[in-house]
Write a protein that holds these residues in place. Sequence first.
Motif, PDB file in Angstrom:
ATOM      1  N   ALA A   1      10.732  22.768 -40.966  1.00 20.55           N
ATOM      2  CA  ALA A   1      10.913  23.822 -40.253  1.00 20.55           C
ATOM      3  C   ALA A   1      12.517  23.724 -39.892  1.00 20.55           C
ATOM      4  O   ALA A   1      13.634  22.348 -40.396  1.00 20.55           O
ATOM      5  CB  ALA A   1      10.040  23.150 -38.702  1.00 20.55           C
ATOM      6  N   ASN A   2      13.092  24.978 -39.872  1.00 22.16           N
ATOM      7  CA  ASN A   2      14.696  25.480 -38.901  1.00 22.16           C
ATOM      8  C   ASN A   2      14.680  24.778 -38.010  1.00 22.16           C
ATOM      9  O   ASN A   2      13.787  25.372 -36.522  1.00 22.16           O
ATOM     10  CB  ASN A   2      14.804  26.703 -39.303  1.00 22.16           C
ATOM     11  N   ILE A   3      15.805  24.103 -37.233  1.00 18.84           N
ATOM     12  CA  ILE A   3      16.737  23.857 -35.609  1.00 18.84           C
ATOM     13  C   ILE A   3      16.934  25.149 -35.059  1.00 18.84           C
ATOM     14  O   ILE A   3      17.756  25.000 -35.528  1.00 18.84           O
ATOM     15  CB  ILE A   3      17.023  22.458 -36.226  1.00 18.84           C
TER      16      ILE A   3
ATOM     17  N   TYR B   1      12.878  24.324 -32.306  1.00 15.01           N
ATOM     18  CA  TYR B   1      12.798  24.950 -33.703  1.00 15.01           C
ATOM     19  C   TYR B   1      11.634  25.914 -34.377  1.00 15.01           C
ATOM     20  O   TYR B   1      10.829  27.026 -33.753  1.00 15.01           O
ATOM     21  CB  TYR B   1      11.743  23.658 -35.019  1.00 15.01           C
TER      22      TYR B   1
ATOM     23  N   ALA C   1       6.172  18.481 -39.848  1.00  8.27           N
ATOM     24  CA  ALA C   1       8.018  18.860 -39.582  1.00  8.27           C
ATOM     25  C   ALA C   1       8.000  17.716 -40.222  1.00  8.27           C
ATOM     26  O   ALA C   1       6.901  16.488 -39.461  1.00  8.27           O
ATOM     27  CB  ALA C   1       8.403  19.743 -38.480  1.00  8.27           C
TER      28      ALA C   1
END
Length: 206
Positions: A85-87, A130, A137
């Motif tokens: 996941a991208n924060i 996210y 994740a």
Amino acid sequence: VVDECGVCGGGGIGGHACDCDGNVEDCAGECGGSAIVDECGECGGNGTSCIPVQLGFGTVADGNMEITYYSPGEISGFQFNLAGANITSASGGAAESAGFEIFSSATTVLGFTFGTNIPAGSGVLIELGYEAIADQACLESPVILDPNGEGFDIEIDACVDIDFACDDVDADGICDDVDDCVGALDDCGVCNGGNADDVGCGCFEP
């Protein structure tokens, strides 16, 4: 001869004693002291120094996740990576309550303080926004520091399911942007070929 304990003809301080009352030194070197080595091998310790910090996931929903912790001692800093996941944001939790400086990138969260530490105990360490890029994740490469800058041993809940969605027209569980065949292979191994290469006695091979 009067010995060191004032006894005429006495044997003085004997054995492992450190005074005339028969006391011995404790692990800190104090004669008659009460300090002992705890189960973690620490003199005068309370048995918690070798208990690992536990890092894991709390509530995960609607693009937000809680990172939870249990720590036997105060926390002065932390860092970890998040895969899958991208924060998009990092705030709240015990870190914000303690006045931590918090920094984050798409993959990494860093928090530290020069003042109030996060107290020993458990709760939500920090809350993350996210964007999912995978079905799970995972926490990776965590570092948790005590007030002396020493790192704790750490146990982590490695992964959690997240709400990842992508285009999957053929419902084969593979996202269309990385799917070698959006559709189905025919009997000749051609994507959506409709068996056109079958000449009646097998598949045509140029």
